[in-house]
Design an enzyme around this catalytic site. Structure first.
Site, mmCIF file in Angstrom:
data_model
loop_
_atom_site.group_PDB
_atom_site.id
_atom_site.type_symbol
_atom_site.label_atom_id
_atom_site.label_comp_id
_atom_site.label_asym_id
_atom_site.label_seq_id
_atom_site.Cartn_x
_atom_site.Cartn_y
_atom_site.Cartn_z
ATOM 1 N N GLU A 212 -5.564 -3.321 -4.413
ATOM 2 C CA GLU A 212 -4.378 -4.062 -4.835
ATOM 3 C C GLU A 212 -4.747 -5.161 -5.820
ATOM 4 O O GLU A 212 -5.575 -6.027 -5.527
ATOM 5 C CB GLU A 212 -3.674 -4.672 -3.609
ATOM 6 C CG GLU A 212 -2.442 -5.477 -3.990
ATOM 7 C CD GLU A 212 -1.473 -5.727 -2.851
ATOM 8 O OE1 GLU A 212 -1.708 -5.236 -1.739
ATOM 9 O OE2 GLU A 212 -0.468 -6.424 -3.091
ATOM 10 N N LYS B 288 -3.684 1.359 8.353
ATOM 11 C CA LYS B 288 -4.318 0.601 7.263
ATOM 12 C C LYS B 288 -4.581 -0.824 7.724
ATOM 13 O O LYS B 288 -3.732 -1.426 8.393
ATOM 14 C CB LYS B 288 -3.432 0.605 6.016
ATOM 15 C CG LYS B 288 -4.034 -0.178 4.840
ATOM 16 C CD LYS B 288 -3.386 0.160 3.496
ATOM 17 C CE LYS B 288 -2.031 -0.445 3.270
ATOM 18 N NZ LYS B 288 -2.018 -1.916 3.297
ATOM 19 N N GLU C 193 -6.451 -4.708 6.321
ATOM 20 C CA GLU C 193 -6.897 -5.478 5.167
ATOM 21 C C GLU C 193 -8.270 -6.090 5.434
ATOM 22 O O GLU C 193 -8.525 -6.609 6.520
ATOM 23 C CB GLU C 193 -5.895 -6.605 4.852
ATOM 24 C CG GLU C 193 -4.522 -6.098 4.450
ATOM 25 C CD GLU C 193 -3.572 -7.217 4.022
ATOM 26 O OE1 GLU C 193 -4.016 -8.384 3.872
ATOM 27 O OE2 GLU C 193 -2.380 -6.923 3.844
ATOM 28 N N ASP D 293 3.613 -3.477 5.702
ATOM 29 C CA ASP D 293 4.122 -4.751 6.235
ATOM 30 C C ASP D 293 4.841 -5.538 5.140
ATOM 31 O O ASP D 293 5.415 -6.595 5.408
ATOM 32 C CB ASP D 293 3.007 -5.569 6.891
ATOM 33 C CG ASP D 293 1.871 -5.911 5.939
ATOM 34 O OD1 ASP D 293 1.861 -5.407 4.800
ATOM 35 O OD2 ASP D 293 0.989 -6.698 6.348
ATOM 36 N N SER D 294 4.865 -5.011 3.912
ATOM 37 C CA SER D 294 5.737 -5.556 2.861
ATOM 38 C C SER D 294 7.191 -5.535 3.304
ATOM 39 O O SER D 294 8.033 -6.224 2.724
ATOM 40 C CB SER D 294 5.589 -4.749 1.564
ATOM 41 O OG SER D 294 5.790 -3.363 1.799
ATOM 42 N N ASP E 199 0.745 0.196 8.245
ATOM 43 C CA ASP E 199 -0.021 -1.052 8.209
ATOM 44 C C ASP E 199 -0.161 -1.643 9.599
ATOM 45 O O ASP E 199 0.835 -1.785 10.330
ATOM 46 C CB ASP E 199 0.722 -2.095 7.346
ATOM 47 C CG ASP E 199 0.251 -2.132 5.913
ATOM 48 O OD1 ASP E 199 -0.773 -1.494 5.585
ATOM 49 O OD2 ASP E 199 0.915 -2.825 5.112
#
Ligand SMILES: Nc1nc(=O)c2c([nH]1)NC[C@@H]1CN(c3ccc(C(=O)N[C@@H](CCC(=O)O)C(=O)O)cc3)CN21
Ligand SMILES: CC(C)C(=O)C(=O)O
Ligand SMILES: [Mg+2]
Length: 265
Positions: free
Chosen positions: A182, A113, A115, A45-46, A84
């Site tokens: 991260e 993925k 978070e 999602d970057s 993501d």
């Protein structure tokens, strides 16, 4: 060559061979990256920052993640594809997470993925029990940037490090297949990597993870925003994009990247 599987990646990690990953958002780069030896393509999602020019990842939609996952899957035949789950598509409940994850899997992802630590325990179990491989993500959580108050190194305080190590164990027990770390201290990443069964993939987390990932646009030096200190521009001194990616693959495999200047003590 056959498709890389999670089992193969886990065997590599156990044998001490470092896993090489980069973010990827389209078919042409998917082909270029895997041809150069990148094993895991992360549809991150970057893309909200490097493709869309936003100042955080929060605005990225599930539809956008599906689109880019489909693009990457179309260009790829060899790599393991992780996508993501974007902000707002999984946090409310395990059922919401399953519905969103299923859309990314149908778009061509091999793993999703998400978070977060212990708060995601039930969700990880729910997905894994229903056949969806899950990658955890601990340390700096960009989807929580407004709660954390910036993109900062995590786990410097002893209590914070202990909480993150416990979170890693909880996610591992819940069934994650990979774990992204991260922007943590080198020591914490080493401790987590030794404590969990899932291979760890570091970004700004030092050289002791089982693998490394960077944002593609950072390692090519083409991101116009603030580039994190842990990134290195591999296009500098390379004569082509292919050569830059090959240099990154070599540097991760031989342990020369990340160096001390790319990490946090
Ligand atoms: N282009 C890009 N690269 C990334 O690595 C990245 C994204 N975007 N978007 C999602 C998250 C956000 N990340 C970031 C963004 C900024 C910093 C940063 O400015 N770091 C400073 C401060 C370090 C500190 O306070 O200790 C640095 O110099 O690294 C770090 C990670 C990592 N991810
Ligand atoms: C930097 C990686 C780990 C990521 O989550 C992303 O690119 O969105
Ligand atoms: Mg991300």
């Amino acid at each position: 060559m056959a498709r890389l599987t999670l089992t193969t990646l886990q065997k590599m990690a156990r044998a001490g061979e470092r896993i090489v990953s980069l973010t990827c958002y389209d078919a042409s780069f998917a082909r270029l990256l895997e041809t150069a030896g990148v094993e895991v393509l992360l549809v991150g999602d970057s893309l909200g920052m490097v493709l869309q020019g936003r100042e955080s990842t929060l605005a990225v939609s599930l539809e956008e993640m599906e689109y880019h996952t489909r693009c990457v899957a179309q260009g790829s035949s060899r790599a393991f594809i992780v996508a993501d789950l974007p902000f707002g598509s999984y946090q409310a409940s395990p059922r919401e997470a399953f519905a969103s994850a299923a859309r990314l899997m149908r778009a061509g992802a091999h793993m999703v993925k998400l978070e977060g630590g212990r708060v995601m325990e039930e969700t990880v179990r729910f997905l894994v029990e229903r056949g969806i491989p899950v990658c955890g993500h601990l340390g700096l959580l960009p989807q929580s940037v407004h709660q954390v108050g910036g993109y900062r190194v995590q786990g410097r305080e002893e209590s914070e490090a202990a909480r993150l190590l416990a979170d890693a164990r909880i996610l591992d027990q819940a069934g994650i297949g990979l774990l992204v770390l991260e922007m943590t201290t080198r020591l914490l990443a080493r401790q987590i990597s030794a404590a969990v069964a899932a291979p760890t993939i570091g970004i700004g987390a030092g050289p002791d993870c089982h693998g490394q990932v960077l944002v593609l646009y950072d390692m090519l030096g083409i991101y116009g925003g603030k580039v994190p200190r842990f990134a290195r521009n591999f296009l500098e001194g390379a004569h082509s994009i292919e050569a830059a990616v090959a240099a990154y693959v070599r540097a991760v495999k031989d342990g020369s990247f990340p160096g001390p200047e790319h990490g946090f003590d």
